[in-house]
Design a protein around this motif. Structure first.
Motif, PDB file in Angstrom:
ATOM      1  N   PRO A 104      40.276  32.753  -0.979  1.00 22.04           N
ATOM      2  CA  PRO A 104      39.378  31.879  -0.211  1.00 22.04           C
ATOM      3  C   PRO A 104      40.100  31.017   0.825  1.00 22.04           C
ATOM      4  O   PRO A 104      39.472  30.524   1.763  1.00 22.04           O
ATOM      5  CB  PRO A 104      38.725  31.001  -1.293  1.00 22.04           C
ATOM      6  CG  PRO A 104      39.675  31.034  -2.446  1.00 22.04           C
ATOM      7  CD  PRO A 104      40.307  32.386  -2.416  1.00 22.04           C
ATOM      8  N   ALA A 105      41.395  30.849   0.665  1.00 21.04           N
ATOM      9  CA  ALA A 105      42.123  29.944   1.556  1.00 21.04           C
ATOM     10  C   ALA A 105      43.161  30.645   2.418  1.00 21.04           C
ATOM     11  O   ALA A 105      43.779  30.010   3.274  1.00 21.04           O
ATOM     12  CB  ALA A 105      42.808  28.847   0.733  1.00 21.04           C
ATOM     13  N   MET A 106      43.371  31.938   2.197  1.00 23.89           N
ATOM     14  CA  MET A 106      44.436  32.639   2.912  1.00 23.89           C
ATOM     15  C   MET A 106      43.963  33.995   3.429  1.00 23.89           C
ATOM     16  O   MET A 106      43.039  34.587   2.871  1.00 23.89           O
ATOM     17  CB  MET A 106      45.654  32.853   1.991  1.00 23.89           C
ATOM     18  CG  MET A 106      46.276  31.587   1.445  1.00 23.89           C
ATOM     19  SD  MET A 106      47.648  31.961   0.313  1.00 23.89           S
ATOM     20  CE  MET A 106      48.813  32.720   1.443  1.00 23.89           C
ATOM     21  N   SER A 107      44.601  34.453   4.494  1.00 25.41           N
ATOM     22  CA  SER A 107      44.405  35.815   4.990  1.00 25.41           C
ATOM     23  C   SER A 107      45.704  36.582   4.815  1.00 25.41           C
ATOM     24  O   SER A 107      46.794  35.997   4.837  1.00 25.41           O
ATOM     25  CB  SER A 107      43.997  35.809   6.466  1.00 25.41           C
ATOM     26  OG  SER A 107      42.697  35.275   6.625  1.00 25.41           O
ATOM     27  N   PHE A 108      45.582  37.896   4.642  1.00 23.45           N
ATOM     28  CA  PHE A 108      46.740  38.752   4.433  1.00 23.45           C
ATOM     29  C   PHE A 108      46.800  39.806   5.530  1.00 23.45           C
ATOM     30  O   PHE A 108      45.793  40.126   6.159  1.00 23.45           O
ATOM     31  CB  PHE A 108      46.682  39.421   3.061  1.00 23.45           C
ATOM     32  CG  PHE A 108      46.712  38.448   1.910  1.00 23.45           C
ATOM     33  CD1 PHE A 108      47.916  38.108   1.289  1.00 23.45           C
ATOM     34  CD2 PHE A 108      45.544  37.853   1.445  1.00 23.45           C
ATOM     35  CE1 PHE A 108      47.947  37.219   0.246  1.00 23.45           C
ATOM     36  CE2 PHE A 108      45.567  36.951   0.398  1.00 23.45           C
ATOM     37  CZ  PHE A 108      46.768  36.630  -0.214  1.00 23.45           C
ATOM     38  N   VAL A 109      47.990  40.337   5.763  1.00 25.59           N
ATOM     39  CA  VAL A 109      48.190  41.338   6.792  1.00 25.59           C
ATOM     40  C   VAL A 109      48.828  42.583   6.179  1.00 25.59           C
ATOM     41  O   VAL A 109      49.834  42.487   5.477  1.00 25.59           O
ATOM     42  CB  VAL A 109      49.085  40.804   7.937  1.00 25.59           C
ATOM     43  CG1 VAL A 109      49.423  41.922   8.920  1.00 25.59           C
ATOM     44  CG2 VAL A 109      48.394  39.663   8.659  1.00 25.59           C
ATOM     45  N   ASP A 110      48.225  43.732   6.441  1.00 25.45           N
ATOM     46  CA  ASP A 110      48.754  45.028   6.008  1.00 25.45           C
ATOM     47  C   ASP A 110      49.148  45.793   7.266  1.00 25.45           C
ATOM     48  O   ASP A 110      48.309  46.081   8.117  1.00 25.45           O
ATOM     49  CB  ASP A 110      47.684  45.790   5.212  1.00 25.45           C
ATOM     50  CG  ASP A 110      48.156  47.172   4.748  1.00 25.45           C
ATOM     51  OD1 ASP A 110      49.346  47.492   4.945  1.00 25.45           O
ATOM     52  OD2 ASP A 110      47.326  47.926   4.208  1.00 25.45           O
ATOM     53  N   LEU A 111      50.430  46.126   7.380  1.00 21.51           N
ATOM     54  CA  LEU A 111      50.947  46.780   8.580  1.00 21.51           C
ATOM     55  C   LEU A 111      51.038  48.297   8.446  1.00 21.51           C
ATOM     56  O   LEU A 111      51.664  48.952   9.295  1.00 21.51           O
ATOM     57  CB  LEU A 111      52.333  46.218   8.937  1.00 21.51           C
ATOM     58  CG  LEU A 111      52.387  44.730   9.264  1.00 21.51           C
ATOM     59  CD1 LEU A 111      53.810  44.319   9.605  1.00 21.51           C
ATOM     60  CD2 LEU A 111      51.438  44.376  10.407  1.00 21.51           C
ATOM     61  N   ASN A 112      50.422  48.875   7.432  1.00 21.29           N
ATOM     62  CA  ASN A 112      50.521  50.327   7.249  1.00 21.29           C
ATOM     63  C   ASN A 112      49.992  51.104   8.457  1.00 21.29           C
ATOM     64  O   ASN A 112      50.528  52.160   8.806  1.00 21.29           O
ATOM     65  CB  ASN A 112      49.773  50.771   5.989  1.00 21.29           C
ATOM     66  CG  ASN A 112      50.601  50.583   4.733  1.00 21.29           C
ATOM     67  OD1 ASN A 112      51.797  50.313   4.799  1.00 21.29           O
ATOM     68  ND2 ASN A 112      49.971  50.708   3.574  1.00 21.29           N
TER      69      ASN A 112
ATOM     70  N   LYS B 173      46.094  45.631   9.901  1.00 21.70           N
ATOM     71  CA  LYS B 173      44.793  45.236   9.364  1.00 21.70           C
ATOM     72  C   LYS B 173      44.906  43.844   8.753  1.00 21.70           C
ATOM     73  O   LYS B 173      45.776  43.593   7.914  1.00 21.70           O
ATOM     74  CB  LYS B 173      44.347  46.244   8.292  1.00 21.70           C
ATOM     75  CG  LYS B 173      42.990  45.941   7.675  1.00 21.70           C
ATOM     76  CD  LYS B 173      42.641  46.988   6.622  1.00 21.70           C
ATOM     77  CE  LYS B 173      41.289  46.722   5.997  1.00 21.70           C
ATOM     78  NZ  LYS B 173      40.965  47.716   4.946  1.00 21.70           N
ATOM     79  N   SER B 174      44.021  42.954   9.185  1.00 24.19           N
ATOM     80  CA  SER B 174      43.944  41.615   8.590  1.00 24.19           C
ATOM     81  C   SER B 174      42.906  41.626   7.472  1.00 24.19           C
ATOM     82  O   SER B 174      41.803  42.159   7.648  1.00 24.19           O
ATOM     83  CB  SER B 174      43.563  40.581   9.654  1.00 24.19           C
ATOM     84  OG  SER B 174      44.562  40.484  10.638  1.00 24.19           O
ATOM     85  N   ILE B 175      43.257  41.047   6.344  1.00 25.72           N
ATOM     86  CA  ILE B 175      42.393  41.054   5.163  1.00 25.72           C
ATOM     87  C   ILE B 175      42.011  39.617   4.829  1.00 25.72           C
ATOM     88  O   ILE B 175      42.887  38.769   4.578  1.00 25.72           O
ATOM     89  CB  ILE B 175      43.110  41.711   3.970  1.00 25.72           C
ATOM     90  CG1 ILE B 175      43.556  43.133   4.348  1.00 25.72           C
ATOM     91  CG2 ILE B 175      42.194  41.759   2.740  1.00 25.72           C
ATOM     92  CD1 ILE B 175      44.495  43.759   3.349  1.00 25.72           C
ATOM     93  N   HIS B 176      40.712  39.339   4.834  1.00 29.15           N
ATOM     94  CA  HIS B 176      40.250  37.953   4.695  1.00 29.15           C
ATOM     95  C   HIS B 176      39.500  37.687   3.387  1.00 29.15           C
ATOM     96  O   HIS B 176      39.079  36.547   3.155  1.00 29.15           O
ATOM     97  CB  HIS B 176      39.337  37.592   5.866  1.00 29.15           C
ATOM     98  CG  HIS B 176      39.939  37.865   7.211  1.00 29.15           C
ATOM     99  ND1 HIS B 176      41.019  37.167   7.701  1.00 29.15           N
ATOM    100  CD2 HIS B 176      39.607  38.780   8.162  1.00 29.15           C
ATOM    101  CE1 HIS B 176      41.324  37.623   8.908  1.00 29.15           C
ATOM    102  NE2 HIS B 176      40.490  38.612   9.207  1.00 29.15           N
TER     103      HIS B 176
END
Length: 503
Positions: free
Chosen positions: A155-163, A148-151
């Motif tokens: 405001p300047a970065m996206s995060f990734v959750d691999l659960n 899941k990509s979290i946006h």
């Protein structure tokens, strides 16, 4: 089975500026397998864990890590296929579907394109009593979920959750047999119901455990019938896929919006492009996500790390023997065994837990009376409290106890509602509560007659009106019930009032 004549529903017709159009809809439903471990690793599938805490080395695509198939996930896929009356393929194989997303560490998804584990099946979708559509299932295949990509956290970065990465999904692909938005929602609802009965997916759409890709196209009236005769897709319009729908209401809205968009394009002389689109519920519109990829765009090839999957017919037969009673069969039995209407049976079998509650409460009792109390009183109260049957403060035995008191004339219907509220909020044995709180129905005809005489004596003008218009006798019944605190036997009150006024 229910003794019903099923009629094919009429297709949804949408009026365009130049002509009428019909809808053609196919569904690809992704159902997360109910298992504690992922498809190719032992990592947990628990929802709501800390980001990136349910990730094994193979899920993160660490060098040298090899997938090992989870037998239980295979069993759940076979169970699902059997529940949909589908062909089980004793030989299947996994392929690599290559695409590159930040939340897909391997750079490919392990899926089953060429040799799925489940072949053709069917789902009978009830539209309304006596009206249903048979929707053909083309295939069910197993595949890994992505992460899941979290946006919206920075405001300047996206995060990734691999659960979610590596969680086993069943992709259940229908034929384009669905002809309207209501049918599409009903199809997903029926599929969800069957999966929950089977125990192969919890059907939680809010958590993303069940989500649908909806393929929508339009065609001129009569074109669909030509397709059904020839199975030639050229008779149908170009389809567009709406991705990741997890709401019945949004599925219906998205279908109508997309259909209207396609009609405007075609009637203006344009051509609908095959593409993947997203639905924006805030703007009530679909927008382009990407052009629709074909199989060759993903460069599918057999996964070299996994041998073809071969299962034994004996194992499939064992799974088939362990299948529970499914919704259609249970509904038919409730109608036959408890004398319920098809509607009431449908309501009670909509959820496997609801059906189990009713059946336990109804054992040895009047099924219609129990159904009335479960549907109207219990379900109504639970809905008010935003609760479901698993959290019901009233057990099947307690509800059955209330019904027993009604059936034995120990309490009236009005007292029963008061008793239900007491049991719901305070608990306790219904019979004991009635005894301790003096809630027993007054069945002494002498006492009831005295109450009737008093009401008649106090209301001579009303007596004269009632003699002229017998329908007004109900007023006296109400006054007697009020005077006795609702404890008088209503049947006895009616009989005595009628006798007194008739004389």
């Amino acid at each position: 089975m229910l003794d019903l004549t099923y009629e094919t529903p009429k297709p949804k017709v949408i009026a365009g500026a130049k002509q009428d159009w019909e809808l053609v809809i196919g569904m690809e439903v992704h159902a997360q397998v109910a298992s504690q471990a992922k498809l190719f690793s032992g990592a947990s599938t628990t929802f709501g864990a800390e980001p990136n805490s349910n990730v094994a080395f193979v899920d993160a695509a660490m060098p040298g890590m090899l997938p090992v198939i989870n037998e239980y996930c295979v069993e759940q896929a076979v169970r699902t296929g059997l529940g949909l009356k589908a062909e089980i393929n004793l030989k299947s194989a996994f392929d690599r579907k290559n695409y590159f997303y930040p939340d897909l560490p391997q750079g490919y998804q392990i899926s089953q394109l060429y040799h799925p584990i489940v072949g053709e099946g069917e789902i009978l979708v009830d539209i309304e009593p006596g009206v249903a559509r048979l929707v053909r299932v083309e295939r069910i295949h197993m595949e890994q979920d992505a992460g899941k990509s979290i946006h919206d956290m920075d405001p300047a970065m996206s995060f990734v959750d691999l659960n979610r990465t590596g969680v086993c999904l069943m992709e259940i692909v229908s034929r384009p047999d669905i002809r309207g938005p209501e049918e599409a929602a009903a199809y997903v609802g029926k599929l969800r119901q069957i999966l929950r009965y089977l125990g192969t997916c919890d059907g939680n759409m809010q958590n993303g455990n069940l989500r649908a890709d909806v393929n929508v196209s339009i065609c001129a009236p009569g074109a669909y019938e030509k397709y059904m005769e020839t199975q030639d897709f050229s008779h149908l319009g170009t389809r567009c896929e709406i991705k990741n729908m997890n709401s019945m209401r949004f599925i219906q809205q998205a279908i109508m919006v997309e259909a209207e968009r396609q009609i405007k394009i075609v009637e203006a002389g344009g051509e609908v492009e095959q593409e993947t689109r997203l639905y924006d519920p805030d703007k009530n519109e679909t927008r382009s996500m990407r052009s629709k990829e074909e199989a060759h765009d993903y460069r599918y090839f057999p996964d070299p790390d996994l041998l073809p999957l071969e299962i034994e017919q004996e194992w499939v037969d064992e799974i088939a023997a362990s299948l529970p009673e499914l919704p259609d069969e249970k509904k038919a039995r409730f109608v036959a065994d408890f004398g319920l209407s098809e509607y009431d049976a449908s309501v009670l079998t909509a959820d496997v837990q609801d059906a189990a509650y009713f059946e336990e409460a109804a054992q040895g009792r009047d099924g219609k009376l129990v159904a009335n109390w479960v549907i109207n009183e219990l379900f109504g109260r639970l809905k008010k409290d935003d609760a479901d049957i698993t959290g019901s403060p009233v057990s099947p035995a307690q509800l059955g106890g209330i019904v027993d008191l009604i059936a034995s004339d120990a309490i009236s219907g009005k007292i029963a509602k008061d008793l239900f509220e007491i049991v719901y909020t305070e608990g306790g044995d219904p019979a004991q509560i009635v005894e301790e709180r003096g809630m027993k129905q007054v069945t002494d005809t002498g006492a009831i007659e005295a109450a009737v005489d008093q009401i008649i004596a106090d209301n001579p003008a009303q007596v004269e009106k009632a003699k002229e218009n017998p329908k007004l006798a109900g007023w006296f019944v109400g006054q007697v019930m009020k005077a006795t605190g609702g404890k008088a036997n209503p049947k006895a009150v009616n009989e005595i009032v009628s006798k007194k006024l008739g004389g």
